[in-house]
Design an enzyme around this catalytic site. Structure first.
Site, short mmCIF file in Angstrom:
data_model
loop_
_atom_site.label_atom_id
_atom_site.label_comp_id
_atom_site.label_asym_id
_atom_site.label_seq_id
_atom_site.Cartn_x
_atom_site.Cartn_y
_atom_site.Cartn_z
CB SER A 6 -0.90 0.01 1.23
OG SER A 6 -1.54 1.27 1.32
CG HIS A 31 -4.16 -1.22 -1.58
ND1 HIS A 31 -5.31 -1.90 -1.94
CD2 HIS A 31 -4.51 -0.42 -0.54
CE1 HIS A 31 -6.31 -1.53 -1.16
NE2 HIS A 31 -5.84 -0.63 -0.30
CG ASP A 33 -5.12 2.77 1.02
OD1 ASP A 33 -6.12 2.05 0.93
OD2 ASP A 33 -4.02 2.36 1.43
CG MET A 35 -7.88 7.62 2.75
SD MET A 35 -6.76 7.60 4.15
CE MET A 35 -6.46 5.84 4.27
CG HIS A 64 -9.45 0.79 -0.43
ND1 HIS A 64 -8.88 0.51 0.80
CD2 HIS A 64 -10.78 0.83 -0.22
CE1 HIS A 64 -9.83 0.39 1.70
NE2 HIS A 64 -10.99 0.58 1.12
CG MET A 66 -11.23 3.85 2.33
SD MET A 66 -9.64 3.74 3.15
CE MET A 66 -8.55 3.84 1.74
CG MET A 135 -11.89 -2.24 5.09
SD MET A 135 -10.34 -1.92 4.22
CE MET A 135 -9.37 -1.10 5.50
CG ASP A 173 -6.42 -2.49 3.13
OD1 ASP A 173 -5.33 -2.24 3.67
OD2 ASP A 173 -7.06 -1.64 2.48
C1 DX5 Z 1 -6.30 1.72 5.78
C2 DX5 Z 1 -5.92 1.52 4.33
C3 DX5 Z 1 -4.85 0.53 4.17
C4 DX5 Z 1 -3.53 0.91 4.79
C5 DX5 Z 1 -2.95 -0.34 5.39
O1 DX5 Z 1 -7.29 2.67 5.85
O2 DX5 Z 1 -7.05 1.08 3.59
O3 DX5 Z 1 -4.66 0.14 2.81
O4 DX5 Z 1 -2.62 1.45 3.88
O5 DX5 Z 1 -1.82 0.01 6.09
P1 DX5 Z 1 -1.12 -1.00 7.13
O6 DX5 Z 1 -0.70 -2.20 6.36
O7 DX5 Z 1 0.01 -0.19 7.64
O8 DX5 Z 1 -2.15 -1.32 8.17
ZN ZN Z 2 -6.69 0.18 1.48
#
Ligand code: DX5
Ligand code: ZN
Length: 231
Positions: A6, A31, A33, A35, A64, A66, A135, A173
């Protein structure tokens, strides 16, 4: 087995370099993320970042979302080079339309479920998706501890997948490291997102290979008991 580092755990000032590092380390997917500061209490990056990283690697870009309003972001991320886009089941009645929209953009379709949400909520969509993301932390931040109570959810999804002859990816994840990845593989996961535990390593290639080998071994070890259960 898919290992997906990620980018959230990479150096934010060096995304291009970090992407090349993951690619050379033979990560299967990257991956990404996204946000929005609303669906989760954090902001990461947008389509422009994905667009500039796209030419640097052939890795699958696993986006991903969010985000509270993914409808305004699906086309920009598809154009920027996403191969797979995951939205959250917590968006409720908008989910069917969002899944359809992702498919219509020629991108693979993912659905995610947060820790407090009942796994039954994803069941109606299992035959419409390419990936189901369980998750294993509450989304928003990297570096949080793995929530053990999510293992039965993974087992349930794996059972539905087996019973129905489906073949979507089962992704985990949050808090995934060498140990928790193995626990998830035993529960039936095949796609492992890992931020802190991978990007934090100087020898990323070694860490990725080790994780891939140990989850593959865990899945093979589990195979006979699955056969026993179903025969
Ligand atoms: C969390 C994200 C993850 C995050 C995981 O909100 O969706 O993808 O990057 O990070 P680690 O592996 O550090 O928990
Ligand atoms: Zn993620």
């Amino acid at each position: 087995m898919i290992i997906a580092p990620s980018l959230l755990a990479a150096n934010f000032g060096q995304f291009a370099k970090e992407t090349v590092r993951a690619s050379k380390a033979k990560a299967d997917w990257l991956h990404l993320d996204i946000m929005d500061g609303h669906f989760v209490p954090n902001i990461s990056f947008g389509p422009e970042v994905v667009r500039v990283l796209r030419p640097l690697t052939k890795m699958t870009f696993d986006v991903h979302l969010m985000c509270s309003k993914p409808e305004i972001l699906l086309e920009p991320f598809a154009k920027a080079g996403a191969d797979l886009m995951t939205i959250h089941v917590e968006l409720g009645e908008r989910v069917p339309q969002l899944l359809w929209k992702i498919r219509s953009l020629g991108v693979k379709v993912g659905l995610a479920v947060n820790p407090p949400t009942a796994i039954a909520n994803v069941e109606p969509y299992l035959n419409q998706i390419d990936l189901l993301l369980v998750m294993t932390v509450n989304p928003g931040f990297g570096g949080q501890p793995f929530i053990q109570e999510m293992l039965p959810k993974i087992q349930q999804v794996a059972a539905w997948r087996r019973e129905r002859g489906l073949n979507f990816h089962l992704e985990v994840d949050g808090g995934i490291n060498q140990k928790t990845a193995v626990e998830c593989a035993r529960a039936g996961a095949d796609t492992f997102v890992s931020g802190t535990a991978l990007f934090g390593q100087r020898q990323l290639g070694r860490a990725i290979t080790k994780m891939r080998e140990s989850v593959t071994r865990a899945a093979v070890d589990m195979a006979p008991s699955v056969l026993t259960l179903t025969s």
